[in-house]
Enzyme design. Structure first.
Site, short mmCIF file in Angstrom:
data_model
loop_
_atom_site.label_atom_id
_atom_site.label_comp_id
_atom_site.label_asym_id
_atom_site.label_seq_id
_atom_site.Cartn_x
_atom_site.Cartn_y
_atom_site.Cartn_z
N TYR A 43 -33.48 -16.04 0.33
CA TYR A 43 -34.24 -16.87 -0.61
C TYR A 43 -35.46 -16.15 -1.14
CZ TYR A 43 -31.64 -21.00 1.10
OH TYR A 43 -30.68 -21.92 1.45
N HIS A 124 -24.55 -17.77 6.69
CA HIS A 124 -24.75 -18.41 5.39
C HIS A 124 -23.45 -18.58 4.60
CE1 HIS A 124 -28.05 -18.74 2.05
NE2 HIS A 124 -27.18 -19.74 1.99
#
Length: 315
Positions: A43, A124
């Site tokens: 991110y 993820h």
């Protein structure tokens, strides 16, 4: 103090949300009893073409370093496997879930977060180029070393999760005890493309709800529960994929329930998510204190049984 029943999503901390604002949001969240903070090592790389991400983790780490003692009050959730590496288009050029990649990723996350352990580590995205045994062994080493407390799978197909858990059981390793997928009160048409959803397997289905509901070891975390503000903001219309009769019916009953309990549609959606069976943990991203206050009040809302039943019965 009752802990808020949601995780604070920090995807845009350090990019769209500047550091002072992020610090203020984190402070208010913890002051209100919040403890779950969700991020990822990637991110938000897509907002900064010259980077591989890490912005959010660095902001959280700086906040933790400047708040002595607060690390003991929060539980950090981060993800590995999707961070871009090298040249080429993502997701083909992501780090993946090899033993080497996992070791490097966790070292980077611990450094950026200024901590010696991650409470909940998510893979993820799945990585079919690596055996489940290699990934599972690498994750087990992290648990054994104390660097990680629990394991979760984000955006994985359910059969891969169950197979990975079987591999872990067979080897005596800690396995996945949480799933993270996208979910809200309304859903797009089956098979429709949603512009902001890049994960093919990133949706909660009835099968997943049944799977989680029948296994006490599993927790379900859900992202984009408020569909990027589309429930309440005129400037954030629902994507075309949500244009179908089921949405119309569900929004109508959502309006009725919100009016009866004196809450916003966002707050009713959060109460519906957190108070159902199985109960889920919504991950809510906010960029202002007002949004955070609305979320805190929504997560604290308990829907009367009859109103919940009305929401559930509408399809």
């Amino acid at each position: 103090m009752t802990r808020p029943r949601f995780a604070l999503g920090t995807m845009h901390f350090g990019t769209r949300v500047d550091r002072p604002t992020a610090f203020g949001l984190l402070d208010r969240f913890v002051d209100a009893g919040g403890s779950l903070i969700d991020t990822a090592n990637c991110y938000a790389f897509w907002t900064d073409p010259e980077s591989a991400g890490g912005h959010s983790e660095r902001v959280i780490g700086a906040w933790l370093a400047s708040r002595p003692g607060v690390r003991d009050r929060v539980r950090l959730s981060t993800k590995v496997g999707a961070q871009p590496i090298g040249d080429g288009d993502w997701p083909a050029n992501r780090e993946g879930l090899s033993a080497t990649a996992i070791k490097s990723a966790i070292e980077g996350s611990l450094d950026r977060l200024h901590t010696d352990h991650i409470d909940l580590l998510w893979t993820h995205m799945e990585d079919r180029s690596v055996s489940l045994e290699e990934t599972g062994s690498a994750l087990a080493l992290l648990i054994g070393s104390g660097a990680v407390g629990r394991l979760g799978a984000s955006n994985h197909p359910l059969w891969r999760v169950e197979r990975a858990r079987g591999v872990a059981r067979a080897n005596g390793w800690p396995g996945y005890s949480a799933l993270q997928l996208r979910h809200s009160y309304i859903a797009p048409r089956p098979g429709a493309t949603v512009p902001d959803q890049g994960h093919r397997f990133g949706w909660v289905t009835d099968e997943i709800l049944d799977y989680v509901g029948s296994d006490r070891e599993l927790a379900l975390w859900v992202y984009t529960p408020l569909i990027n503000g589309s429930y309440t903001r005129d400037d954030r219309p629902l994507p075309e994929a949500y244009d179908h009769p089921g949405t119309t019916r569900r929004l109508a009953v959502l309006n009725e329930v919100a009016s009866e309990v004196g809450a916003t549609r966002n707050q009713v959606v959060l109460a519906w998510l957190t108070g159902g069976e199985p109960a889920v943990t919504p991950i809510v991203g906010v960029s202002t204190v007002a949004q955070l206050e609305e979320t805190l009040n929504g997560a604290a809302l308990v829907l009367p049984t009859k109103l919940r039943a009305r929401l559930d019965a509408t399809t």
